[in-house]
Design an enzyme around this catalytic site. Sequence first.
Site, PDB file in Angstrom:
ATOM      1  CE1 TYR A 129     -33.189 -41.336  14.618  1.00  0.00           C
ATOM      2  CE2 TYR A 129     -34.643 -42.476  16.148  1.00  0.00           C
ATOM      3  CZ  TYR A 129     -34.286 -41.331  15.469  1.00  0.00           C
ATOM      4  OH  TYR A 129     -35.013 -40.186  15.628  1.00  0.00           O
ATOM      5  NE  ARG A 182     -29.914 -30.873  20.598  1.00  0.00           N
ATOM      6  CZ  ARG A 182     -30.584 -31.828  19.946  1.00  0.00           C
ATOM      7  NH1 ARG A 182     -30.045 -33.013  19.699  1.00  0.00           N
ATOM      8  NH2 ARG A 182     -31.797 -31.612  19.506  1.00  0.00           N
ATOM      9  CE  LYS A 200     -33.090 -37.715  13.904  1.00  0.00           C
ATOM     10  NZ  LYS A 200     -34.312 -37.654  14.691  1.00  0.00           N
ATOM     11  CD  GLU A 271     -32.639 -34.471  13.427  1.00  0.00           C
ATOM     12  OE1 GLU A 271     -33.541 -34.509  12.577  1.00  0.00           O
ATOM     13  OE2 GLU A 271     -32.859 -34.545  14.662  1.00  0.00           O
ATOM     14  CG  ASP A 272     -29.367 -33.717  16.574  1.00  0.00           C
ATOM     15  OD1 ASP A 272     -30.588 -33.505  16.733  1.00  0.00           O
ATOM     16  OD2 ASP A 272     -28.828 -34.782  16.904  1.00  0.00           O
ATOM     17  CG  ASP A 294     -36.609 -34.467  13.329  1.00  0.00           C
ATOM     18  OD1 ASP A 294     -37.832 -34.665  13.358  1.00  0.00           O
ATOM     19  OD2 ASP A 294     -35.765 -35.289  13.738  1.00  0.00           O
ATOM     20  CG  ASP A 295     -33.499 -31.714  16.729  1.00  0.00           C
ATOM     21  OD1 ASP A 295     -33.528 -32.848  17.215  1.00  0.00           O
ATOM     22  OD2 ASP A 295     -32.710 -31.380  15.834  1.00  0.00           O
ATOM     23  CG  ASN A 445     -33.054 -39.519  22.325  1.00  0.00           C
ATOM     24  OD1 ASN A 445     -33.595 -40.412  22.961  1.00  0.00           O
ATOM     25  ND2 ASN A 445     -33.697 -38.784  21.424  1.00  0.00           N
ATOM     26  CG  ASN A 490     -37.010 -40.854  18.608  1.00  0.00           C
ATOM     27  OD1 ASN A 490     -36.978 -40.382  17.474  1.00  0.00           O
ATOM     28  ND2 ASN A 490     -35.933 -40.982  19.356  1.00  0.00           N
TER      29      ASN A 490
HETATM   30  N1  LIG Z   1     -37.181 -37.795  21.930  1.00  0.00           N
HETATM   31  C1  LIG Z   1     -37.028 -37.017  20.886  1.00  0.00           C
HETATM   32  O1  LIG Z   1     -37.646 -37.217  19.824  1.00  0.00           O
HETATM   33  C2  LIG Z   1     -36.093 -35.867  20.941  1.00  0.00           C
HETATM   34  C3  LIG Z   1     -35.228 -35.715  21.984  1.00  0.00           C
HETATM   35  N2  LIG Z   1     -34.378 -34.652  22.019  1.00  0.00           N
HETATM   36  C4  LIG Z   1     -33.442 -34.581  23.128  1.00  0.00           C
HETATM   37  O2  LIG Z   1     -33.700 -33.442  23.902  1.00  0.00           O
HETATM   38  C5  LIG Z   1     -32.503 -33.001  24.497  1.00  0.00           C
HETATM   39  C6  LIG Z   1     -32.418 -31.497  24.359  1.00  0.00           C
HETATM   40  O3  LIG Z   1     -32.389 -31.108  23.024  1.00  0.00           O
HETATM   41  P1  LIG Z   1     -32.449 -29.554  22.631  1.00  0.00           P
HETATM   42  O4  LIG Z   1     -33.658 -28.921  23.177  1.00  0.00           O
HETATM   43  O5  LIG Z   1     -32.240 -29.442  21.183  1.00  0.00           O
HETATM   44  O6  LIG Z   1     -31.144 -29.040  23.392  1.00  0.00           O
HETATM   45  P2  LIG Z   1     -30.773 -27.589  23.857  1.00  0.00           P
HETATM   46  O7  LIG Z   1     -29.333 -27.616  24.155  1.00  0.00           O
HETATM   47  O8  LIG Z   1     -31.319 -26.609  22.868  1.00  0.00           O
HETATM   48  O9  LIG Z   1     -31.585 -27.400  25.232  1.00  0.00           O
HETATM   49  C7  LIG Z   1     -31.286 -28.033  26.428  1.00  0.00           C
HETATM   50  C8  LIG Z   1     -32.041 -27.304  27.525  1.00  0.00           C
HETATM   51  O10 LIG Z   1     -31.903 -28.051  28.731  1.00  0.00           O
HETATM   52  C9  LIG Z   1     -31.633 -27.131  29.775  1.00  0.00           C
HETATM   53  N3  LIG Z   1     -30.908 -27.784  30.870  1.00  0.00           N
HETATM   54  C10 LIG Z   1     -29.581 -28.110  30.923  1.00  0.00           C
HETATM   55  N4  LIG Z   1     -29.287 -28.599  32.144  1.00  0.00           N
HETATM   56  C11 LIG Z   1     -30.434 -28.596  32.847  1.00  0.00           C
HETATM   57  C12 LIG Z   1     -30.750 -28.954  34.174  1.00  0.00           C
HETATM   58  N5  LIG Z   1     -29.828 -29.448  34.982  1.00  0.00           N
HETATM   59  N6  LIG Z   1     -32.023 -28.801  34.589  1.00  0.00           N
HETATM   60  C13 LIG Z   1     -32.969 -28.316  33.768  1.00  0.00           C
HETATM   61  N7  LIG Z   1     -32.724 -27.948  32.489  1.00  0.00           N
HETATM   62  C14 LIG Z   1     -31.474 -28.090  32.049  1.00  0.00           C
HETATM   63  C15 LIG Z   1     -30.816 -26.033  29.139  1.00  0.00           C
HETATM   64  O11 LIG Z   1     -30.847 -24.860  29.921  1.00  0.00           O
HETATM   65  C16 LIG Z   1     -31.541 -25.887  27.815  1.00  0.00           C
HETATM   66  O12 LIG Z   1     -32.640 -25.034  27.984  1.00  0.00           O
HETATM   67  C17 LIG Z   1     -31.375 -33.780  23.855  1.00  0.00           C
HETATM   68  O13 LIG Z   1     -30.957 -34.789  24.731  1.00  0.00           O
HETATM   69  C18 LIG Z   1     -32.016 -34.423  22.644  1.00  0.00           C
HETATM   70  O14 LIG Z   1     -31.471 -35.689  22.355  1.00  0.00           O
HETATM   71  C19 LIG Z   1     -34.381 -33.671  21.065  1.00  0.00           C
HETATM   72  C20 LIG Z   1     -35.220 -33.780  19.995  1.00  0.00           C
HETATM   73  C21 LIG Z   1     -36.108 -34.923  19.832  1.00  0.00           C
HETATM   74  C1  LIG Z   2     -34.333 -37.802  18.367  1.00  0.00           C
HETATM   75  C2  LIG Z   2     -33.644 -36.565  18.085  1.00  0.00           C
HETATM   76  O1  LIG Z   2     -33.853 -35.940  17.068  1.00  0.00           O
HETATM   77  C3  LIG Z   2     -32.703 -36.047  19.052  1.00  0.00           C
HETATM   78  O2  LIG Z   2     -32.536 -36.620  20.118  1.00  0.00           O
HETATM   79  O3  LIG Z   2     -32.092 -35.008  18.753  1.00  0.00           O
HETATM   80 MG   LIG Z   3     -32.408 -34.482  16.665  1.00  0.00          MG
END
Ligand SMILES: NC(=O)C1=CN([C@@H]2O[C@H](COP(=O)(O)OP(=O)(O)OC[C@H]3O[C@@H](n4cnc5c(N)ncnc54)[C@H](O)[C@@H]3O)[C@@H](O)[C@H]2O)C=CC1
Ligand SMILES: CC(=O)C(=O)O
Ligand SMILES: [Mg+2]
Length: 603
Positions: A129, A182, A200, A271-272, A294-295, A445, A490
């Site tokens: 993962y 993504r 996953k 997912e993603d 999930d996201d 991540n 997470n």
């Molecule tokens: N810990 C967890 O369980 C999860 C973590 N994530 C992580 O969250 C991150 C984002 O995922 P999504 O929202 O789906 O992506 P997304 O691409 O939909 O959104 C990213 C956002 O970050 C903003 N951004 C980009 N550069 C930036 C900067 N320099 N300053 C401020 N904001 C900025 C963008 O404008 C956009 O609004 C990924 O790295 C993903 O791995 C996502 C889902 C679950």
């Molecule tokens: C953990 C997860 O779903 C992500 O980083 O997109």
């Molecule tokens: Mg995800």
Amino acid sequence: MWRLARFTASSLGLSRRFSTAIPGPCIVHKRGADILHDPWFNKDTGFPLTERDRLGLRGLLPPRVISFEQQYARFMESYRSLEKNTQGQPDSVVSLAKWRILNRLHDRNETLYYRVLIDNIKNFAPIIYTPTVGLVCQNYSGLFRRPRGMYFSAKDKGEMMSMIYNWPSEQVDMIVLTDGSRILGLGDLGVQGIGIPIGKLDMYVAAAGINPQRILPVMLDVGTNNQKLLEDRLYLGLRQPRLEGEEYLSIVDEFMEAVFTRWPKAIVQFEDFQMKWAFETLQRYRKKFCMFNDDIQGTAGVALAGLLGTVRAQGRPLSDFVHQKIVVVGAGSAGLGVLNAAVQAVSRMSGNSEAAVKNQFFLIDKDGLITKERKNIDPAAMPFAKDLKDVEGLREGANLLEVVKKVKPHVLLGLSGVGGIFNEEVLRAMRESDSPKPAIFAMSNPTMNAECTAADAFKYAGENIVFASGSPFQNIDLGNGKVGHVNQANNMYLFPGIGLGTLVSGARIITDGMLQAAAECLASYMTDEEVQRGILYPSIDSIRHITAEVGAAVLRAAVAENLAEGHGDVGPKELRNMSKEETVHYVTRNMWFPVYSPLVHEK
Ligand SMILES: NC(=O)C1=CN([C@@H]2O[C@H](COP(=O)(O)OP(=O)(O)OC[C@H]3O[C@@H](n4cnc5c(N)ncnc54)[C@H](O)[C@@H]3O)[C@@H](O)[C@H]2O)C=CC1
Ligand SMILES: CC(=O)C(=O)O
Ligand SMILES: [Mg+2]
């Protein structure tokens, strides 16, 4: 046919004994080498002599029969030697070597693979993962040996209904679907994103005990906009730009229709997907099919549980959540999912409308603070855009540091995908937070995309913080016997329970009520004493236990909403009559556990 077996706490990584389901004898229609080459049936040198005789295996294996325990010990020995032999090599080389040895076992012998995974989940989750799965996706075309899961591409339009019958399992319970647009914080990885559904679903087997014969990782390849991949001669996906608009949606529609025609009771986890399609497909399908994103939804529940935990960590009553100032960095599917869930929670707690409770939240994207002055604001972010008159001293597009200095937030939460964006200055500014225990959530991540490291957070924001990250970091030694606890915020703490609870309830859709029940269950899982020490989430070692609790909470919510149609031979009435404890027992009983089951009937 299922038998109940009792396992010791250590064999399941659980804090107490409980019963789980192991399969009874299964009839195998294959013979000889075909069995050895089928990872579901293969036992390697573990086939007993009767099975060797009756299944045509005699002579195809060395004569000595090795027990499951011996095979297990042998694998772990090889794994430890690999660790020893790769010491000092770059992290990426070591992680990929570990992934390879696990993947080889997965390809060969699923029972042994899932057993070592379950028993060593803390060590192996970072390999199968996040973070290693990110590296695997980036290098997928080079690492590809054997296919796993299904691939539906734009070229398969019109064919999906027949293609779905190419999958060899009669029944599929859980599907994880991506279009690779993504992948974690790594962007568009096209067909290489298949690693995410695989990872996953491994977590589904390990945490929720979903039967691995009934899982299906799926890649919907609609092209890629990643120029580097399009130019890579080894790239395994379609070499064309991503489909857009109706063309794109018609592919997803066709896939969903095909899946639910063959397996009407399956659950599909999106997912993603890039944000626009993440929201659009969720709205399009959530009332029609049993699916969730999930996201957006899993992450929201996990973050909300953590946010409520930070209130408890401050020694305040939960009702104080309505006064917490929270800065969310990243206005994508994950960040907006979290904000929507937080607003709903505040609205419930305060009795005020959702529109009236947004003042405490601040949203920042790549162009800075989002305000109503912003041109071309994304409709999904619009409800969180600040009115400038409510944020005196701040301007449209104010940068992160300005916002943190001005707002003095209780929580700084990153879902931006931008590594290191919580830099030294930003973290130092969090020392002036209005909270006695400021919280830093660097949730992006994989590890290199985390908004800050755990070490930097404790170093610059102070030892008094609560810290959580999306990918794992080691706890920080603060000296004098003090430890800076690192939480892993997470969605793995929720998605397995959401899927399992929905499955065993027999619900045909996944509602906000079921998701809220999952988040509340996680939020109340930790004791006050743990939360005071900054421990907001359980150890991943107890992932099966937390998943059983979450699954049962989801099931009870489905029952309360009259959606539970029953599962197997347990009907809706029986589900309705179960006590809370009985629902946990029922969910647990439905978890698959890896042991070699007899492949021939005893004479
Ligand atoms: N810990 C967890 O369980 C999860 C973590 N994530 C992580 O969250 C991150 C984002 O995922 P999504 O929202 O789906 O992506 P997304 O691409 O939909 O959104 C990213 C956002 O970050 C903003 N951004 C980009 N550069 C930036 C900067 N320099 N300053 C401020 N904001 C900025 C963008 O404008 C956009 O609004 C990924 O790295 C993903 O791995 C996502 C889902 C679950
Ligand atoms: C953990 C997860 O779903 C992500 O980083 O997109
Ligand atoms: Mg995800």
